[in-house]
Design a protein around this motif. Structure first.
Motif, mmCIF file in Angstrom:
data_model
loop_
_atom_site.group_PDB
_atom_site.id
_atom_site.type_symbol
_atom_site.label_atom_id
_atom_site.label_comp_id
_atom_site.label_asym_id
_atom_site.label_seq_id
_atom_site.Cartn_x
_atom_site.Cartn_y
_atom_site.Cartn_z
ATOM 1 N N LYS A 1 0.831 -1.222 0.000
ATOM 2 C CA LYS A 1 0.000 0.000 0.000
ATOM 3 C C LYS A 1 0.858 1.263 0.000
ATOM 4 C CE LYS A 1 -3.709 -2.265 2.552
ATOM 5 N NZ LYS A 1 -4.694 -2.141 3.605
ATOM 6 N N MET A 2 1.993 1.207 -0.689
ATOM 7 C CA MET A 2 2.890 2.354 -0.728
ATOM 8 C C MET A 2 2.259 3.567 -1.402
ATOM 9 S SD MET A 2 5.597 1.740 0.927
ATOM 10 C CE MET A 2 6.830 2.946 0.461
ATOM 11 N N ASP A 3 1.207 3.322 -2.195
ATOM 12 C CA ASP A 3 0.546 4.446 -2.866
ATOM 13 C C ASP A 3 -0.073 5.433 -1.870
ATOM 14 O OD1 ASP A 3 -2.623 3.291 -2.923
ATOM 15 O OD2 ASP A 3 -1.019 1.817 -2.779
ATOM 16 N N LEU A 4 -0.276 4.971 -0.629
ATOM 17 C CA LEU A 4 -0.890 5.852 0.355
ATOM 18 C C LEU A 4 0.102 6.857 0.935
ATOM 19 C CD1 LEU A 4 -3.100 3.222 2.198
ATOM 20 C CD2 LEU A 4 -3.831 4.952 0.575
ATOM 21 N N ILE A 5 1.369 6.659 0.650
ATOM 22 C CA ILE A 5 2.389 7.587 1.139
ATOM 23 C C ILE A 5 2.666 8.610 0.039
ATOM 24 C CG2 ILE A 5 4.741 7.757 2.049
ATOM 25 C CD1 ILE A 5 2.938 5.964 3.730
ATOM 26 N N MET B 1 4.395 10.874 -2.650
ATOM 27 C CA MET B 1 5.465 10.503 -3.556
ATOM 28 C C MET B 1 6.868 10.716 -2.982
ATOM 29 S SD MET B 1 5.469 8.973 -6.259
ATOM 30 C CE MET B 1 5.181 8.894 -7.996
ATOM 31 N N HIS B 2 7.140 11.938 -2.505
ATOM 32 C CA HIS B 2 8.532 12.225 -2.149
ATOM 33 C C HIS B 2 8.972 11.543 -0.855
ATOM 34 C CE1 HIS B 2 5.986 15.385 -0.409
ATOM 35 N NE2 HIS B 2 6.801 15.295 0.622
ATOM 36 N N ALA B 3 7.997 11.108 -0.047
ATOM 37 C CA ALA B 3 8.374 10.493 1.228
ATOM 38 C C ALA B 3 8.522 8.977 1.120
ATOM 39 C CB ALA B 3 7.339 10.835 2.288
ATOM 40 N N ARG B 4 8.095 8.401 -0.038
ATOM 41 C CA ARG B 4 8.021 6.949 -0.154
ATOM 42 C C ARG B 4 9.328 6.243 0.153
ATOM 43 N NH1 ARG B 4 4.009 6.193 -5.322
ATOM 44 N NH2 ARG B 4 2.342 7.295 -4.260
ATOM 45 N N GLU B 5 10.378 6.701 -0.503
ATOM 46 C CA GLU B 5 11.678 6.049 -0.362
ATOM 47 C C GLU B 5 12.082 5.992 1.114
ATOM 48 O OE1 GLU B 5 13.280 4.627 -2.813
ATOM 49 O OE2 GLU B 5 14.964 4.002 -1.550
ATOM 50 N N ALA B 6 11.996 7.129 1.797
ATOM 51 C CA ALA B 6 12.433 7.222 3.192
ATOM 52 C C ALA B 6 11.590 6.316 4.084
ATOM 53 C CB ALA B 6 12.353 8.666 3.659
ATOM 54 N N VAL B 7 10.276 6.373 3.895
ATOM 55 C CA VAL B 7 9.376 5.562 4.718
ATOM 56 C C VAL B 7 9.681 4.085 4.528
ATOM 57 C CG1 VAL B 7 6.979 4.860 5.031
ATOM 58 C CG2 VAL B 7 7.544 7.268 4.746
ATOM 59 N N PHE B 8 9.924 3.727 3.266
ATOM 60 C CA PHE B 8 10.201 2.329 2.945
ATOM 61 C C PHE B 8 11.496 1.856 3.619
ATOM 62 C CE2 PHE B 8 12.407 -0.547 -0.133
ATOM 63 C CZ PHE B 8 11.653 -1.672 0.131
ATOM 64 N N VAL B 9 12.555 2.633 3.429
ATOM 65 C CA VAL B 9 13.851 2.268 3.998
ATOM 66 C C VAL B 9 13.728 2.120 5.509
ATOM 67 C CG1 VAL B 9 16.191 3.121 4.427
ATOM 68 C CG2 VAL B 9 15.200 3.287 2.146
#
Lengths: 394, 329
Positions: free
Chosen positions: B124-128, B130-138
């Motif tokens: 459900k990464m689409d809920l984050i 765009m620019h924060a996705r990478e950081a949140v994921f890591v």
């Protein structure tokens, strides 16, 4: 601009070596002459109808001779969402996050006719406000699209629309009024038709009370979550194309000759179809054709948008081919075809010019006839080119 | 080709693929998108490439079930696992608890199938934004890794547990990237497929060849020419999967045939002097996509050559009863 169906443009010589471009004015065919004559008559008639003013208009210079679309309606009725989805490829789900529009947004689109979408903030009342130059705004528009939120209480919207129509009818009787009864997704079919009937009656009553019997008002049920919004725009835009009948006749002819089930002429950027053949149009065939364009655009974006090395090119042009790459291809325009499992039905796509593509659904099992079909399509595409050349705004 | 390689193919491989995660984390919708079946159909056996049956265990995420897996059914569920796919919901409100469940699942798996691979899908990464996705994921992956490390140290599990993390969303191609990678490890004879695709590609002067599985449109194998490696679009394989899968669904709406039925036989696109490509039905279970330099003659000969090559890829479909026999006779 780069073609979206072919990838980056490679310089292609489009000179007189193409047979149909030879000769110029002197060797016009009877059909060409006829179209030219009809088109000029049209122009003259229009100028007569739009007295005096017509000539001096072109308020900002850019709009000269180009049909303009005006998008109006109450605030939060979905105008910005419509223009973002149709003209800027915003996924419908993202429109929830669009801010309310605070000022008039003018949108120049890289499309074959330079449609202009003026996105009006819903809260401004232009007729009450003396700072608006009504003439500059409505002087040149082809169609006024009024958006009504069907899921909201629409009485006020209808009242405002009535005022607008009455105002416009007096000064600019040629403007086509297109009412988009919007956000109808999620409403039952019966309810949709009820709303449409109700709105239609309210507007027509008001108009006939004021003595306008046959005002050019048309109604469309739309939603950004399916293709209905594109369908509605297609109908609006078709009204703005001079001599649409000739375009349609060309496509109908092609369908008959090649036994196509359906043919559409698409504006690639917006996926609005600007003409189709005379066979009844159904939503599903439009959808498949428009989705097919999407597939081709997406694939081309991945494989057609980067430059290959010079060395690689030399290899390809060397033995055993010994020909320039440009000479190895059959067509300089994008050509595509797919065959469905269902009845082996082919669908073909052919780029017409930078903005337009022809998409057609063929008869079952006719893939073997492709070479012949391609020749016929080629001829029609040339005809289309001539058509747009003659009717383009001068 | 060495004959023993072909014989190995004949043995159907039963690998258990566990799909786990908290209730509502998106396991079932993910599965139904990839294998295009309706939600209510029990998908414990997904046929993939004829000879490979994915023994997909979609384990309900409700706490009562999870309790049950970890106690009464512990041996039954966690033995003989080839791959564990653990799905985390990025929007979860109770991360601590998620991690606790995850660790107990991992402990059960390590106990009965210590060699299994573990894929961690942050879903459900689409809920984050765009620019924060990478950081949140890591960030989230680090947390999962930390919890896993804590567990392995505490339990004295000697070898490192290797996690393979992916950020996924059902709204873009990321899902295909994760699943293609999972599938990749399960397909037998991958090296044979790859070398054969390579020789085909060289013969027809292709730039890129992708081999798709028929229903899921996951990339089974691919080959790219030296020139094709210059293509700046890094995620093009999963993008193609996504595009074709989507289009397949458009066609099914047009024809009115079921979503998981075969929808097209051929698609060709000649982009003037830029490139040409075609996607065609290849073997019974696969589609082949070929990207070529422009040129009518090159295109047509490539089409013919791919038809001829079909014969050499027949082994992809695996043995069906009767067919294998008649082939040999």
């Amino acid at each position: 601009m780069d073609s979206r169906l072919r990838g980056q443009d490679v310089p292609v010589e489009h000179d007189s070596n193409e047979p149909w471009a030879q000769g110029g004015e002197s060797s016009l065919t009877p059909a060409q002459l006829n179209l030219t004559r009809l088109f000029e008559q049209d122009q003259q008639r229009q100028q007569k109808n739009m007295p005096a003013k017509a000539a001096e208009q072109a308020p900002d210079g850019t709009a000269k001779g180009k049909p303009r679309l005006l998008l109006m309606g109450q605030r939060r009725s979905g105008k910005s969402s419509i223009s973002s989805v149709v003209f800027h490829k915003l996924p419908p789900s993202e429109t929830l996050f669009l801010e309310s529009t605070a000022r008039i947004q003018k949108d120049e689109l890289p499309s074959f006719m330079d449609f202009q979408v003026w996105d009006f903030p819903g809260q401004i009342d232009i007729f009450e406000n003396p700072t608006f130059d009504i003439d500059a705004m409505f002087g040149e528009i082809g169609a006024l699209i009024w958006v009504i939120d069907a899921q909201d209480d629409y009485l006020e919207a209808v009242a405002r629309l009535n005022v607008t129509i009455l105002n416009l009818q007096r000064t600019y009787p040629n403007i086509k009024i297109e009412v988009f009864i919007h956000k109808v997704d999620g409403l039952s079919d019966d309810y949709k038709l009820d709303i449409q009937r109700d709105i239609t009656i309210r507007i027509q009553d008001e108009l006939s009370d004021n003595g306008f019997e046959n005002a050019p008002v048309t109604f469309h049920l739309t939603s950004i979550y399916n293709h209905s919004i594109f369908e509605a725009f297609s109908k609006v835009i078709q009204k703005l194309i001079p001599r649409l009948g000739i375009l349609e006749a060309m496509l109908t002819n092609l369908c008959r000759t090649c036994r196509f089930e359906k043919a559409y002429l698409f504006d690639v950027t917006s996926k609005i179809y600007i003409a189709t053949d005379s066979a009844p149009a159904d939503m599903t065939s439009y959808e498949i054709c428009s989705d097919y364009i999407d597939v081709i655009i997406d694939v081309t974006e991945v494989y057609g948008s980067w430059p290959r090395s010079e060395k690689h090119r030399e290899g390809l042009e060397g033995s055993p081919w010994n020909q320039k790459l440009e000479d190895q291809v059959a067509s300089n325009w994008a050509e595509s075809c797919m065959v469905l499992s269902d009845g082996n039905k082919p669908i073909i796509l052919r780029e017409v010019n930078k903005y337009l593509a022809l998409v057609a659904i063929m008869k079952e099992d006719s893939y073997d006839k492709m070479p012949l079909v391609n020749i016929n399509v080629e001829v029609v595409v040339q005809g289309l080119e001539e058509f747009f050349d003659i009717t383009k705004p001068k | 080709m060495p004959p023993d390689v072909r014989n190995e193919v004949k043995k159907p491989k039963k690998k258990k693929v566990l799909l786990m995660g908290k209730s509502g984390s998106g396991k079932s919708s993910m599965r139904s998108i990839i294998f295009s079946a309706t939600i209510d159909i029990d998908l414990s056996h997904v046929k993939f490439l004829g000879n490979l049956t994915l023994n997909l265990w979609d384990c309900g995420g409700q706490e009562a079930f999870t309790e049950n897996y970890l106690t009464q059914q512990r041996v039954h569920v966690f033995s003989n696992v080839g791959v564990l796919i653990y799905v985390f919901d990025i929007e979860s409100r109770d991360v601590e608890r998620d991690m606790a469940t995850y660790v107990s699942i991992i402990s059960a798996m390590v106990q009965y199938s210590p060699t299994a691979k573990v894929y961690v899908l942050i879903h459900k990464m689409d809920l984050i934004t765009m620019h924060a996705r990478e950081a949140v994921f890591v960030d989230r992956v680090r947390l999962v890794q930390q919890k896993t490390a804590e567990f392995t140290q505490a339990s004295g599990f000697n070898s490192e547990l290797d996690l393979i993390p992916f950020a996924t969303s059902i709204w873009d191609q990321s899902l295909y990237k994760a699943w293609a990678s999972i599938i990749h490890d399960l397909v037998p004879n991958l090296s044979v497929i790859e070398s054969q695709l390579g020789s085909l590609g060289t013969i027809i002067e292709a730039e890129e060849i992708l081999l798709f599985e028929r229903t899921s449109f996951l990339v089974v194998s691919s080959w790219t020419s030296e020139e094709g490696l210059g293509n700046p679009t890094g995620d093009r394989q999963e993008r193609m999967s996504n595009i074709l899968k989507h289009f397949k669904q458009s066609i099914s709406r047009f024809t009115g045939t079921p979503r998981n039925a075969e929808q097209f036989i051929l698609m060709e696109h000649k982009a003037g002097p830029r490139f040409s490509m075609f996607v065609c039905k290849f073997t019974t279970n696969t589609y082949l996509m070929v990207v070529l330099p422009p040129g009518e003659a090159r295109f047509n000969s490539a089409r013919f050559n791919c038809q001829i090559a079909r014969e050499s890829f027949k082994f992809l479909d695996g043995p069906t009863p009767g067919q294998g026999q008649s082939g040999r006779a």
